[in-house]
Design a protein around this motif. Structure first.
Motif, PDB file in Angstrom:
ATOM      1  N   ASN A   1       0.844  -1.190   0.000  1.00 20.29           N
ATOM      2  CA  ASN A   1       0.000   0.000   0.000  1.00 20.29           C
ATOM      3  C   ASN A   1       0.883   1.244   0.000  1.00 20.29           C
ATOM      4  O   ASN A   1       1.581   1.522   0.971  1.00 20.29           O
ATOM      5  N   GLN A   2       0.858   1.957  -1.126  1.00 18.51           N
ATOM      6  CA  GLN A   2       1.641   3.175  -1.303  1.00 18.51           C
ATOM      7  C   GLN A   2       0.674   4.280  -1.720  1.00 18.51           C
ATOM      8  O   GLN A   2       0.187   4.285  -2.843  1.00 18.51           O
ATOM      9  N   LEU A   3       0.371   5.165  -0.797  1.00 22.40           N
ATOM     10  CA  LEU A   3      -0.675   6.164  -1.010  1.00 22.40           C
ATOM     11  C   LEU A   3      -0.087   7.559  -0.948  1.00 22.40           C
ATOM     12  O   LEU A   3       0.474   7.965   0.073  1.00 22.40           O
TER      13      LEU A   3
ATOM     14  N   THR B   1      -8.854   4.422  -4.852  1.00 29.46           N
ATOM     15  CA  THR B   1      -7.690   4.056  -4.053  1.00 29.46           C
ATOM     16  C   THR B   1      -7.778   2.583  -3.684  1.00 29.46           C
ATOM     17  O   THR B   1      -8.817   2.112  -3.240  1.00 29.46           O
ATOM     18  N   LEU B   2      -6.684   1.848  -3.888  1.00 25.39           N
ATOM     19  CA  LEU B   2      -6.646   0.430  -3.562  1.00 25.39           C
ATOM     20  C   LEU B   2      -5.908   0.212  -2.251  1.00 25.39           C
ATOM     21  O   LEU B   2      -4.840   0.767  -2.037  1.00 25.39           O
ATOM     22  N   ILE B   3      -6.499  -0.588  -1.379  1.00 29.61           N
ATOM     23  CA  ILE B   3      -5.865  -1.026  -0.141  1.00 29.61           C
ATOM     24  C   ILE B   3      -5.773  -2.549  -0.233  1.00 29.61           C
ATOM     25  O   ILE B   3      -6.770  -3.223  -0.498  1.00 29.61           O
ATOM     26  N   THR B   4      -4.577  -3.085  -0.033  1.00 24.87           N
ATOM     27  CA  THR B   4      -4.372  -4.522  -0.086  1.00 24.87           C
ATOM     28  C   THR B   4      -4.140  -5.061   1.314  1.00 24.87           C
ATOM     29  O   THR B   4      -3.390  -4.476   2.097  1.00 24.87           O
ATOM     30  N   ALA B   5      -4.789  -6.174   1.629  1.00 23.72           N
ATOM     31  CA  ALA B   5      -4.619  -6.843   2.914  1.00 23.72           C
ATOM     32  C   ALA B   5      -4.236  -8.291   2.658  1.00 23.72           C
ATOM     33  O   ALA B   5      -4.705  -8.907   1.700  1.00 23.72           O
ATOM     34  N   ILE B   6      -3.381  -8.817   3.519  1.00 26.83           N
ATOM     35  CA  ILE B   6      -3.054 -10.236   3.503  1.00 26.83           C
ATOM     36  C   ILE B   6      -3.685 -10.844   4.752  1.00 26.83           C
ATOM     37  O   ILE B   6      -3.343 -10.462   5.875  1.00 26.83           O
ATOM     38  N   ILE B   7      -4.639 -11.742   4.545  1.00 27.08           N
ATOM     39  CA  ILE B   7      -5.331 -12.378   5.669  1.00 27.08           C
ATOM     40  C   ILE B   7      -5.417 -13.878   5.406  1.00 27.08           C
ATOM     41  O   ILE B   7      -5.205 -14.330   4.279  1.00 27.08           O
TER      42      ILE B   7
END
Length: 142
Positions: A7-9, A105-111
């Motif tokens: 995530n680079q915002l 805006t993209l937010i990536t999560a690893i779950i």
């Protein structure tokens, strides 16, 4: 810039609340959403941060928590962005979940895969990405 943070915002510093040791820095993204970060006062100074300056926020995907039902839930996390799941890529143990918030805006999560199933995450589902202000790394271009 190349980094391993998913995530680079980019945005502009909208406010800085100074403290004796730590500062609270708010970065407003182009779509109007705000990311809050906690930095040491010396980091704020060395980066030259001030209201109106350009900055970017880095958040590791493993630091992002996803919620699907926030009714009646209050969290201590300063950053809570609601959006729509755009993609779920399942791995052997964990999944990568991409959430579109604001105007793209993209937010990536690893779950874990279990969490994907328990939350019913799939493309089109509404979810909230939550992450602590202390999990946000702030940078500026030199």
């Amino acid at each position: 810039m190349f980094t391993s943070a998913r995530n680079q915002l980019s945005g502009k510093v909208s406010s800085i609340q100074r403290g004796a040791v730590n500062d609270e820095v708010a970065i407003t993204l182009p779509d109007g959403q705000v990311i809050v970060a906690i930095l040491t006062h010396s980091s704020t100074e060395s980066l030259g941060l001030q209201a109106g300056s350009d900055a970017f926020a880095l958040i590791k995907a493993s630091s992002v928590i996803l919620l699907t039902d926030t009714t009646g839930v209050r969290l201590s996390t300063r950053n809570q962005l609601t959006g729509t799941v755009s993609e779920v890529v399942e791995g052997a143990v964990n999944s990568e979940v991409k959430l579109t918030v604001g105007s793209g805006t993209l937010i990536t999560a690893i779950i874990t895969n279990d969490s994907v199933q328990n939350l019913g995450l799939a493309a089109g589902k509404t979810a909230t990405a939550a992450f602590k202000a202390s999990s946000v790394i702030v940078g500026v271009k030199a």
